[in-house]
Each structure stands twice: as structure tokens, then as C-alpha cells.
Scaffold this motif. Structure first.
Motif, PDB file in Angstrom:
ATOM      1  N   ASP A 232       0.183   2.808  -5.356  1.00 40.15           N
ATOM      2  CA  ASP A 232       1.287   2.037  -4.769  1.00 40.15           C
ATOM      3  C   ASP A 232       1.867   1.019  -5.741  1.00 40.15           C
ATOM      4  OD1 ASP A 232      -1.309   0.796  -4.299  1.00 40.15           O
ATOM      5  OD2 ASP A 232      -0.255  -0.719  -3.110  1.00 40.15           O
ATOM      6  N   HIS A 233       1.287   0.940  -6.965  1.00 38.81           N
ATOM      7  CA  HIS A 233       1.799   0.030  -7.991  1.00 38.81           C
ATOM      8  C   HIS A 233       2.312   0.761  -9.237  1.00 38.81           C
ATOM      9  CE1 HIS A 233       0.304  -3.724  -6.057  1.00 38.81           C
ATOM     10  NE2 HIS A 233      -0.375  -2.797  -5.407  1.00 38.81           N
TER      11      HIS A 233
ATOM     12  N   HIS B 148      -2.351  -3.448 -11.946  1.00 35.48           N
ATOM     13  CA  HIS B 148      -3.440  -2.477 -11.850  1.00 35.48           C
ATOM     14  C   HIS B 148      -2.811  -1.126 -11.557  1.00 35.48           C
ATOM     15  CE1 HIS B 148      -2.736  -3.376  -7.627  1.00 35.48           C
ATOM     16  NE2 HIS B 148      -3.573  -2.443  -7.221  1.00 35.48           N
TER      17      HIS B 148
ATOM     18  N   ASP C 144      -3.027  -7.132  -6.630  1.00 32.47           N
ATOM     19  CA  ASP C 144      -3.856  -6.974  -5.428  1.00 32.47           C
ATOM     20  C   ASP C 144      -5.198  -7.633  -5.703  1.00 32.47           C
ATOM     21  OD1 ASP C 144      -1.844  -5.440  -4.385  1.00 32.47           O
ATOM     22  OD2 ASP C 144      -3.035  -3.596  -4.207  1.00 32.47           O
TER      23      ASP C 144
ATOM     24  N   HIS D  63       3.275  -7.513  -0.282  1.00 29.17           N
ATOM     25  CA  HIS D  63       2.243  -6.492  -0.069  1.00 29.17           C
ATOM     26  C   HIS D  63       1.743  -6.489   1.380  1.00 29.17           C
ATOM     27  CE1 HIS D  63      -1.162  -3.809  -0.945  1.00 29.17           C
ATOM     28  NE2 HIS D  63      -0.629  -3.589  -2.123  1.00 29.17           N
TER      29      HIS D  63
ATOM     30  N   SER E 102       0.788  -1.237   0.000  1.00 28.29           N
ATOM     31  CA  SER E 102       0.000   0.000   0.000  1.00 28.29           C
ATOM     32  C   SER E 102       0.820   1.287   0.000  1.00 28.29           C
ATOM     33  CB  SER E 102      -0.981   0.046   1.191  1.00 28.29           C
ATOM     34  OG  SER E 102      -1.814  -1.092   1.158  1.00 28.29           O
TER      35      SER E 102
HETATM   36 ZN   LIG Z   1      -1.454  -2.317  -3.550  1.00 26.97          ZN
END
Ligand SMILES: [Zn+2]
Ligand SMILES: [Zn+2]
Length: 256
Positions: A63-64, A59, A166, A223, A11
Motif C-alpha cells: 500500500d506504499h 517502507h 507506518d 492512513h 492499507s
Molecule cells: Zn500502510
């Protein structure tokens, strides 16, 4: 193929662990980096050439993908080693606009990234061949539009690693992970269910169930947020899965 964890903090980044980012390397071929969370580009500079890697996204939560804006700067403006040709980029259909806003000069501007990346959207279930690996996106359950788990197969050895992205618990992730040699699986909800919303993330125990039902070789838990109890999450996964289970950490390398 070789898997390098640039960062796997959940996150958001943590002091010694960038946000989600994983590099897949095969001999003599361009690297493929999966996700670019906060701090990932700094870690990438240590061991890889950011100007020569393909980029894919599970996605587009920040945070990605937030370091994608920094990657554009590196590729365009590095004085000695800018990108000399376009690399490929795969992700949700709205990726160019999303990243274009991240790298924009103002509220009405969308930076055109087509000078340095050749983009194509994932089509769920359709494999995409790169030089060294083939990646198949499987739809998963997560609030971000067009979220996928990524099944990565080595074109030479046939070995498979799966990255969950995620997701909440879903058959789609089990399908993506079936007989994978290694599963990078998120475990953002701590060891066991504790009133968290459905359809968003997995507990450690659920990650263990996915690994067991899919018949994977090694389960790597990722994660996990900096405030979570990683050891308890690991222990919970081990109650459900008899195979090898380890905690991901920045800098870890796995030969798959
Ligand atoms: Zn994430
Ligand atoms: Zn997310």
C-alpha cells in the motif's frame, strides 16, 4: 516547502483517495514523492511530472509502493515526456529487488531499475540532502523490514515536516517529529486501542500523544482505512493534543 497529499487511504486505496503518497515541493527544484501507494500515479499525473521527481519510501508494504511499477512504465515509455535523466530513489536496502519483481516479466525475472533511478538505501539517522530538502530516516516499529519515519527539513527556511510512515507507538517517531511544523501521522487503528496487535499501527489517541510529546505545530491524520470511523479517530486525537488537528484528504495542500 509545499506538501501535497496524492492519497492517504490506509492499507489500500478507497474510491476517492489513493493509497499513501505525498509530494514535497520547493521552488525551482525537483519534487520528492514519499511513497507510491495504489492509485498514486493517477493522482500524480494531474499536478506533477512523474518523469522528474525523486522517490523515497518509508517502507515497502504494497500500500506504499505498488504504483512504483506503473511509474517505471511512465518514465520509460511515455511517448512525449519520458524521464530524460535518472532521479534519485531512497528506501530500504532491498528496494531495487522488490520493485524489480513488481515490474518483472516472470517468476525468475527481476527488472533492473537502474536505467531510470539512482538508488541508495536509507541509513537510520543519517540525513540525505536533496536540492530543496534534507530527509532524515528514523527507525520505527512495523512488520515491514527497515521501516522508517521521515523527517523532512526545508534547506532554505529550516521548516520541518515529519511523515510517520507506518508504525506502532515508539520513541523513534517522537524523535523524528520533535518540534516539527507539521506531522503527517498514521492512525490506522481507529480512535482507541481495541485489542489490535502491538508494534504495527497507531490509534488516533496515540497519534495525539506523539504530537503532544514532540511539540508539533499541526497534526494531520492519515492512513485511515475506508472502513474506519475517521471522525471518531480525529476526536480521539484531539483529546490528547491541543494544537491543530485535521484529517488528511486526497488533493489537500499544506504550506509548511
Ligand atoms: Zn500502510
Ligand atoms: Zn505498512
Amino acid at each position: 516547502m509545499k506538501l501535497t497529499i496524492l492519497g492517504c487511504s490506509g492499507s489500500l486505496g478507497s474510491p476517492c483517495n489513493p493509497g499513501s503518497s505525498y509530494v514535497v515541493s520547493t521552488e525551482g527544484n525537483p519534487d520528492v514523492v514519499m511513497d507510491l501507494g495504489p492509485g498514486a500515479l493517477a493522482a500524480m499525473q494531474e499536478r506533477f511530472n512523474p518523469s522528474e521527481a525523486h522517490v523515497v519510501f518509508s517502507h515497502l508494504h504494497a500500500d506504499h509502493c505498488s504504483d512504483a511499477a506503473s511509474l517505471l512504465v511512465w518514465r520509460r515509455y511515455h511517448p512525449h515526456a519520458p524521464a530524460r535523466s535518472r532521479n534519485r530513489m531512497l528506501g530500504p536496502s532491498y528496494t531495487p529487488e522488490h520493485l524489480g519483481r513488481l515490474g518483472s516479466d516472470g517468476p525468475d525475472d527481476i527488472n533492473d531499475i537502474s536505467d531510470t533511478f539512482e538508488f541508495a538505501p536509507w541509513v537510520s539517522g543519517e540525513p540525505v540532502a536533496f536540492e530543496g530538502v534534507t530527509i532524515t530516516p528514523f527507525p520505527v516499529v512495523h512488520p515491514a523490514a527497515e521501516s522508517h519515519a521521515l523527517r523532512v527539513q526545508d534547506n532554505t527556511t529550516g521548516r520541518v515536516l515529519t511523515y510517520s510512515g507506518d508504525t506502532g507507538f515508539t520513541q523513534g517517531l517522537i524523535d523524528a517529529s520533535t518540534n516539527a511544523d507539521l506531522l503527517l501521522c498514521e492512525a490506522a487503528w481507529g480512535p482507541y486501542p481495541d485489542g489490535q496487535p502491538e508494534g504495527m499501527h497507531l490509534t488516533g489517541a496515540e497519534a495525539g500523544v506523539v504530537a503532544r510529546e514532540a511539540g508539533v505545530g499541526t497534526l494531520v491524520l492519515v492512513h485511515i482505512q475506508p472502513w474506519s470511523d475517521a471522525e471518531a479517530t480525529l476526536a480521539a486525537a484531539k483529546t490528547e493534543f491541543d494544537g491543530e488537528v485535521v484529517l488528511g484528504r486526497a488533493g489537500a495542500v499544506f504550506e509548511v
